[in-house]
Design a protein around this motif. Structure first.
Motif, PDB file in Angstrom:
ATOM      1  N   ALA A 161       0.905  -1.161  -0.040  1.00 31.35           N
ATOM      2  CA  ALA A 161      -0.032  -0.033  -0.098  1.00 31.35           C
ATOM      3  C   ALA A 161       0.704   1.238   0.123  1.00 31.35           C
ATOM      4  O   ALA A 161       2.139   1.255   0.402  1.00 31.35           O
ATOM      5  CB  ALA A 161      -0.920   0.081   1.271  1.00 31.35           C
ATOM      6  N   TYR A 162       0.136   2.522  -0.352  1.00 35.73           N
ATOM      7  CA  TYR A 162       0.879   3.600  -0.404  1.00 35.73           C
ATOM      8  C   TYR A 162       0.200   4.681   0.374  1.00 35.73           C
ATOM      9  O   TYR A 162      -1.169   4.721   0.308  1.00 35.73           O
ATOM     10  CB  TYR A 162       1.123   4.248  -1.798  1.00 35.73           C
ATOM     11  N   HIS A 190       2.185  -1.144 -10.656  1.00 32.93           N
ATOM     12  CA  HIS A 190       3.057  -1.903  -9.447  1.00 32.93           C
ATOM     13  C   HIS A 190       2.053  -2.839  -8.665  1.00 32.93           C
ATOM     14  O   HIS A 190       2.404  -3.533  -8.077  1.00 32.93           O
ATOM     15  CB  HIS A 190       3.869  -1.134  -8.766  1.00 32.93           C
ATOM     16  N   GLY A 191       0.645  -2.465  -8.937  1.00 33.28           N
ATOM     17  CA  GLY A 191      -0.224  -3.169  -8.029  1.00 33.28           C
ATOM     18  C   GLY A 191      -0.504  -2.811  -6.666  1.00 33.28           C
ATOM     19  O   GLY A 191      -0.549  -3.463  -5.682  1.00 33.28           O
ATOM     20  N   VAL A 192      -0.006  -1.589  -6.291  1.00 33.61           N
ATOM     21  CA  VAL A 192      -0.212  -0.882  -4.911  1.00 33.61           C
ATOM     22  C   VAL A 192      -1.465  -0.163  -4.695  1.00 33.61           C
ATOM     23  O   VAL A 192      -2.014   0.297  -5.577  1.00 33.61           O
ATOM     24  CB  VAL A 192       1.122   0.133  -4.927  1.00 33.61           C
ATOM     25  N   ARG A 193      -1.905  -0.444  -3.577  1.00 34.38           N
ATOM     26  CA  ARG A 193      -3.298   0.165  -3.169  1.00 34.38           C
ATOM     27  C   ARG A 193      -3.054   1.372  -2.314  1.00 34.38           C
ATOM     28  O   ARG A 193      -2.104   1.411  -1.411  1.00 34.38           O
ATOM     29  CB  ARG A 193      -4.050  -0.820  -2.135  1.00 34.38           C
ATOM     30  N   VAL A 194      -3.711   2.462  -2.852  1.00 36.72           N
ATOM     31  CA  VAL A 194      -3.460   3.849  -2.195  1.00 36.72           C
ATOM     32  C   VAL A 194      -4.459   4.207  -1.398  1.00 36.72           C
ATOM     33  O   VAL A 194      -5.598   3.960  -1.269  1.00 36.72           O
ATOM     34  CB  VAL A 194      -3.474   4.929  -3.555  1.00 36.72           C
ATOM     35  N   VAL A 195      -3.845   4.606  -0.105  1.00 41.12           N
ATOM     36  CA  VAL A 195      -4.865   5.135   1.253  1.00 41.12           C
ATOM     37  C   VAL A 195      -4.388   6.365   1.358  1.00 41.12           C
ATOM     38  O   VAL A 195      -3.374   6.818   1.686  1.00 41.12           O
ATOM     39  CB  VAL A 195      -4.312   4.273   2.265  1.00 41.12           C
ATOM     40  N   PHE A 210      -7.112  22.059  -3.825  1.00 46.07           N
ATOM     41  CA  PHE A 210      -7.054  20.511  -3.390  1.00 46.07           C
ATOM     42  C   PHE A 210      -7.778  19.753  -4.346  1.00 46.07           C
ATOM     43  O   PHE A 210      -9.048  20.035  -4.870  1.00 46.07           O
ATOM     44  CB  PHE A 210      -7.824  20.522  -1.986  1.00 46.07           C
ATOM     45  N   VAL A 211      -7.232  18.624  -4.477  1.00 40.69           N
ATOM     46  CA  VAL A 211      -7.650  17.708  -5.498  1.00 40.69           C
ATOM     47  C   VAL A 211      -8.028  16.357  -4.688  1.00 40.69           C
ATOM     48  O   VAL A 211      -7.117  15.656  -4.385  1.00 40.69           O
ATOM     49  CB  VAL A 211      -6.799  17.126  -6.727  1.00 40.69           C
ATOM     50  N   PRO A 212      -9.408  15.850  -4.451  1.00 40.93           N
ATOM     51  CA  PRO A 212      -9.631  14.491  -3.692  1.00 40.93           C
ATOM     52  C   PRO A 212      -9.022  13.595  -4.512  1.00 40.93           C
ATOM     53  O   PRO A 212      -9.215  13.272  -5.634  1.00 40.93           O
ATOM     54  CB  PRO A 212     -10.925  14.764  -3.493  1.00 40.93           C
ATOM     55  N   TYR A 213      -8.183  12.608  -3.897  1.00 40.33           N
ATOM     56  CA  TYR A 213      -7.497  11.565  -4.635  1.00 40.33           C
ATOM     57  C   TYR A 213      -8.654  10.663  -5.374  1.00 40.33           C
ATOM     58  O   TYR A 213      -8.398  10.257  -6.424  1.00 40.33           O
ATOM     59  CB  TYR A 213      -6.546  10.656  -3.759  1.00 40.33           C
ATOM     60  N   LEU A 214      -9.683  10.347  -4.788  1.00 40.79           N
ATOM     61  CA  LEU A 214     -10.609   9.637  -5.195  1.00 40.79           C
ATOM     62  C   LEU A 214     -11.383  10.250  -6.384  1.00 40.79           C
ATOM     63  O   LEU A 214     -12.238   9.583  -7.051  1.00 40.79           O
ATOM     64  CB  LEU A 214     -11.587   9.068  -4.160  1.00 40.79           C
ATOM     65  N   SER A 215     -11.436  11.554  -6.712  1.00 42.87           N
ATOM     66  CA  SER A 215     -12.065  12.220  -7.962  1.00 42.87           C
ATOM     67  C   SER A 215     -11.064  11.619  -9.067  1.00 42.87           C
ATOM     68  O   SER A 215     -11.751  12.008 -10.307  1.00 42.87           O
ATOM     69  CB  SER A 215     -11.968  13.588  -7.623  1.00 42.87           C
ATOM     70  N   ALA A 222      -8.681   2.815  -4.612  1.00 39.48           N
ATOM     71  CA  ALA A 222      -8.041   3.463  -3.640  1.00 39.48           C
ATOM     72  C   ALA A 222      -9.110   3.929  -2.391  1.00 39.48           C
ATOM     73  O   ALA A 222     -10.202   3.608  -2.621  1.00 39.48           O
ATOM     74  CB  ALA A 222      -7.360   4.643  -3.923  1.00 39.48           C
ATOM     75  N   PHE A 223      -8.599   4.533  -1.366  1.00 43.61           N
ATOM     76  CA  PHE A 223      -9.208   4.782  -0.295  1.00 43.61           C
ATOM     77  C   PHE A 223      -8.828   6.184   0.181  1.00 43.61           C
ATOM     78  O   PHE A 223      -7.914   6.744  -0.204  1.00 43.61           O
ATOM     79  CB  PHE A 223      -9.125   3.681   0.818  1.00 43.61           C
ATOM     80  N   ALA A 224      -9.881   6.896   0.764  1.00 47.97           N
ATOM     81  CA  ALA A 224      -9.470   7.975   1.456  1.00 47.97           C
ATOM     82  C   ALA A 224      -9.951   8.238   2.838  1.00 47.97           C
ATOM     83  O   ALA A 224     -11.129   7.648   3.086  1.00 47.97           O
ATOM     84  CB  ALA A 224      -9.957   9.248   0.451  1.00 47.97           C
ATOM     85  N   LEU A 225      -9.551   8.936   3.584  1.00 49.85           N
ATOM     86  CA  LEU A 225      -9.831   9.310   5.053  1.00 49.85           C
ATOM     87  C   LEU A 225     -10.054  10.784   4.894  1.00 49.85           C
ATOM     88  O   LEU A 225      -9.194  11.482   5.043  1.00 49.85           O
ATOM     89  CB  LEU A 225      -8.920   8.735   6.045  1.00 49.85           C
ATOM     90  N   LEU A 226     -11.056  11.287   5.620  1.00 48.31           N
ATOM     91  CA  LEU A 226     -11.408  12.588   5.812  1.00 48.31           C
ATOM     92  C   LEU A 226     -12.228  12.848   7.189  1.00 48.31           C
ATOM     93  O   LEU A 226     -12.799  12.046   7.744  1.00 48.31           O
ATOM     94  CB  LEU A 226     -12.549  13.136   4.535  1.00 48.31           C
ATOM     95  N   SER A 227     -12.017  14.091   7.679  1.00 47.34           N
ATOM     96  CA  SER A 227     -12.440  14.445   8.821  1.00 47.34           C
ATOM     97  C   SER A 227     -12.592  15.878   8.952  1.00 47.34           C
ATOM     98  O   SER A 227     -11.902  16.718   8.270  1.00 47.34           O
ATOM     99  CB  SER A 227     -11.248  13.961   9.876  1.00 47.34           C
TER     100      SER A 227
END
Length: 380
Positions: A161-162, A190-195, A210-215, A222-227
């Motif tokens: 993962a990254y 490379h088959g790496v999962r992005v968080v 700001f560019v949301p990665y999941l956009s 991939a995944f994103a964590l927001l708060s």
């Protein structure tokens, strides 16, 4: 709305949080990421009403994710799919739980030092192998370093993962769409999962976007964590939202249900109110922080011209290169011992951190001015 910051040190020292209790009272604490602000009125109102009702049970429902989605739509033109979200205790614990879904013990996680110290602490306690892909000299993502790190991470067919910090802590770098698209292409190759840790996403200044990665279309797995934690100073009110791209939703669905009992119900209430009703308060905060990042540059040029400072494009954190001062010890040690100012030491952020300190800008101009004066005295 006036200044967003408390100016009275006496008032601030009544606080019992870590920022104001770790060091003696003669120390100016500009280290941990807490802001010297009064709470946004919509947050105060929501919490006060909940307390009056005795509404202090367990969180329930998707209201927080819906508030995140509304804010993201309005501010960034991106709408997370509510069905692809889950509430988690906070961003860092959410990262840990997501990494458990897509990697196992001994697998590698790539990070971009200098980077948020808990990345290292939590990855080690999770028994994940850390592979570094350092930022370049301009504090930006280095595609060649990422390519090498991703290749190393998946050696032997291992999962990897990254952990992307977007915007970046401590440098305040706001990654561009082009940079993030390159990340997505490399991760897919490379088959790496992005968080993506996007806790500082609301804290971006004019001139950066700001560019949301999941956009990104290429970020579907991939995944994103927001708060609302960082932007509205709610670290003590624990709650965050994990979001999965459409191809990662099946993984997020495997998260143990008990993780959703970890967030504070009051946290969910506070964060939802901030995101839905705290927009004007946030804009006022950003204006104050913008003034502060410029003020710091002026003060350093006058008092400590050997300190290299690149004003952040996001976050309320400044990354100061103190190597040219040629100090006898770590700069944070010198500034604390001789100047009575507390910073997070650079080495805590991994490779590239030596000789640096992280300076918290989210305080009054008076405190920033006094801090730089003390730093200059410490050096002299």
């Amino acid at each position: 709305m006036g200044s967003p910051f408390h100016e009275s040190l006496d008032e601030l020292r009544r606080r019992t949080s870590e920022k104001w209790r770790r060091y003696p009272s003669d120390v100016l604490p500009l280290w941990v990421a807490e802001m010297d602000v009064p709470l946004a009125e919509p947050v105060v109102r929501a919490l006060t009403e909940a307390i009056a009702l005795g509404d202090t049970g367990y969180p329930h429902g998707t209201g927080y994710a819906e508030a995140v989605a509304e804010f993201a739509t309005e501010r960034w033109g991106w709408t997370p799919e509510i069905a692809h979200t889950t509430v988690v205790p906070d961003v860092m614990m959410g990262i840990v739980e997501v990494l458990k879904l897509v990697t196992g013990p001994g697998d590698a996680v790539v990070v971009n030092p200098p980077v948020y110290p808990p990345f290292y602490q939590f990855l080690r306690s999770l028994d994940r192998r850390i592979v570094e892909a350092p930022l370049n000299v301009r504090h930006r993502l280095d595609p060649d370093a990422l390519d090498r790190a991703f290749a190393e991470a998946v050696v032997g067919g291992r999962r990897a993962a990254y952990l992307l910090c977007n915007p970046h802590n401590p440098t305040g770098t706001v990654h561009t769409r082009e940079e993030l698209t390159t990340v997505a292409e490399l991760a897919e190759r490379h088959g790496v999962r992005v968080v993506a840790d996007e806790i500082h996403a609301p804290l971006v200044y004019a001139g950066a976007t700001f560019v949301p990665y999941l956009s990104l279309p290429a970020a579907a797995n991939a995944f994103a964590l927001l708060s609302a934690s960082k932007a509205w100073n709610l670290a003590g009110l624990k709650a965050a939202v994990a979001v999965a791209g459409p191809e990662a939703a099946v993984d997020l669905a495997r998260m143990p249900p008990e993780v959703g009992d970890g967030p504070s119900h009051l946290g969910v209430i506070a964060h939802s109110a901030a995101l839905r009703l705290g927009g004007s308060w946030l804009d006022n905060l950003l204006a104050g922080l913008d003034d502060n990042r410029k003020l710091l540059g002026e003060l350093l040029a006058e008092e400590l011209p050997l300190v290299r400072y690149r004003p952040p494009d996001g976050t309320y954190l400044a990354w100061l290169d103190c190597r040219a001062l040629d100090l006898p010890a770590d700069p944070a040690e010198v500034f604390l011992a001789r100047g009575r100012v507390a910073f997070v030491p650079g080495p805590d952020f991994g490779t590239g951190g030596t000789g640096h300190v992280r300076f918290n800008l989210a305080t009054s101009p008076e405190i920033i001015t006094e801090a730089v004066r003390r730093m200059a005295t410490a050096v002299r």
